[in-house]
Design an enzyme around this catalytic site. Structure first.
Site, short mmCIF file in Angstrom:
data_model
loop_
_atom_site.label_atom_id
_atom_site.label_comp_id
_atom_site.label_asym_id
_atom_site.label_seq_id
_atom_site.Cartn_x
_atom_site.Cartn_y
_atom_site.Cartn_z
N SER A 79 -76.77 -19.12 25.59
CA SER A 79 -75.53 -19.05 24.82
C SER A 79 -74.86 -20.40 24.99
O SER A 79 -74.52 -20.80 26.11
CB SER A 79 -74.61 -17.93 25.35
OG SER A 79 -73.38 -17.92 24.66
N SER A 80 -74.71 -21.14 23.90
CA SER A 80 -74.24 -22.52 23.97
C SER A 80 -72.81 -22.62 24.50
O SER A 80 -72.08 -21.62 24.55
CB SER A 80 -74.30 -23.17 22.58
OG SER A 80 -75.62 -23.22 22.11
N GLN A 81 -72.42 -23.82 24.88
CA GLN A 81 -71.05 -24.06 25.32
C GLN A 81 -70.09 -23.70 24.19
O GLN A 81 -70.21 -24.19 23.07
CB GLN A 81 -70.88 -25.51 25.72
CG GLN A 81 -69.50 -25.82 26.29
CD GLN A 81 -69.38 -27.25 26.78
OE1 GLN A 81 -70.21 -28.09 26.48
NE2 GLN A 81 -68.33 -27.52 27.55
N PRO A 82 -69.12 -22.82 24.44
CA PRO A 82 -68.25 -22.34 23.36
C PRO A 82 -67.51 -23.45 22.61
O PRO A 82 -67.34 -23.36 21.39
CB PRO A 82 -67.29 -21.40 24.09
CG PRO A 82 -68.11 -20.87 25.21
CD PRO A 82 -68.94 -22.03 25.68
#
Length: 365
Positions: A79-82
């Site tokens: 889950s990528s950096q928001p």
């Protein structure tokens, strides 16, 4: 901390790293990120954290990447950096009712945010288990309007048309099939390899060209496989891993006082990739961070440019590479230290003959 307080703090942390529209802020505040990491994740220190572990929710609601699948210690899904997700989603300029093609399903969280903004999403992932988990997480979170397909990302979603394309994996170039499925006037937001990193491009054009782009922001993504990362004539060398380089010595002292900050260093790095085909990044002996490197053909030497402008060199021709590095520094200074967003990019069709990709080929300020 209550769930409401935690999510409010999360949105404010994202806002410090990215501009947020009211609609996207509400999406981050309402979509339950924990539903998309139900099997746990690996943090930056290599620790695996699962639901129920102390600090699990605090780690989930932090502006940080969450690695969710590892193969022989190599991260292959996350889950990528928001804040990076926010920058890319804002660059899409999504409006309710738009159709979005997403390449790289990851956990499904990015698609959930898009759907919450009112988009209809088809997400494609080459890993069958990743696609299945993303679909399951979307159902658990109560998100509708997203279809997750297991398939070849290069092919996109045959038979469908889209207003927008977003890619959540690092690629060497764009598949013409994405552009053929993109309606006129649409934009593709894609992290495309450049000097060992993956700056995000906002790309416009058709499958037959012309194809142009502007630079959105710096980023680093896991790389795709297959034709999307095929070798091409404009490619930079792969980064130098720890142990590849011989010892380097200082050839030129510091140039910047104070040293360049993270974004300024990325701006210099991007320009170096425009002006030098051997620009990449490397683990430098004795230096704590990966650095901009002009890597020689033997991959054992060349010249490194540090954030303070110092130049380290080594290998067979240290003076030659140090002079190249100095030329880049002088050229960047003379150009007014342009930010990477100032560059306009023209792409060319290259890569494999039977599966070509549109790759960055020419740049202008």
């Amino acid at each position: 901390m209550t769930d409401t307080d935690r999510r409010a703090a999360y949105v404010e942390e994202i806002r410090r790293g990215a501009p947020l529209s009211d609609e996207l802020a509400r999406a981050f505040a309402t979509v339950p990120r924990e539903a998309f990491v139900g099997r746990g994740f690996q943090d930056r220190h290599g620790r695996w954290t699962k639901p129920g572990d102390p600090g699990f929710l605090d780690a989930v609601y932090r502006d940080d990447v969450l690695v969710t699948k590892v193969d022989h210690r190599v991260p292959i899904s996350s889950s990528s950096q928001p804040s990076l997700m926010a920058i890319m989603i804002e660059a899409l300029e999504v409006e309710p009712g738009m159709r979005v093609l997403e390449i790289g399903a990851g956990t499904g969280y990015n698609a959930a945010l898009l759907a919450t903004l009112g988009a209809s999403v088809i997400s494609v992932d080459v890993q069958a288990d990743v696609a299945a988990r993303a679909a399951s997480a979307l159902t658990e979170a109560g998100i509708t309007g997203v279809r997750v397909d297991h398939g070849d990302g290069y092919a996109g979603a045959p038979g469908h048309r889209f207003d927008r394309v977003i890619v959540t994996v690092g690629v060497g170039g764009l598949s013409p099939r994405w552009l053929s499925q993109l309606d006129p006037g649409g934009v593709a937001v894609v992290p495309v390899e450049h000097a060992g990193t993956h700056p995000v491009l906002a790309v416009r054009g058709t499958a037959d060209g012309p194809v142009t782009a502007s630079v959105v922001c710096p980023s680093g993504f896991m790389s795709a496989s297959g034709p999307l990362t095929a070798a091409h004539q404009f490619a930079h060398p792969a980064p130098a891993a720890p142990g590849e380089l011989a010892a380097l010595r200082e050839e030129k002292g510091p140039r910047f006082d104070p040293p360049l900050g993270a974004l300024g260093y990325r701006d210099l790095w991007y320009a170096a990739g425009v002006w030098h085909r051997r620009a990449t990044h490397a683990a430098i002996p004795g230096v704590d961070q990966n650095c901009l490197m002009l890597l020689d053909e033997d991959r054992t030497g060349g010249a490194a440019i540090l954030p303070d402008g110092a130049i380290l060199s080594g290998g067979a021709e240290p003076e030659r590479w140090a002079n190249d590095a100095l030329d880049i520094l002088k050229r960047w200074d003379a150009a007014g230290r342009p930010p990477m967003r100032a560059w306009q990019v023209t792409l060319a069709l290259n890569g494999l003959p039977d599966a070509p990709i549109w790759v960055p080929a020419n740049w202008s300020l």
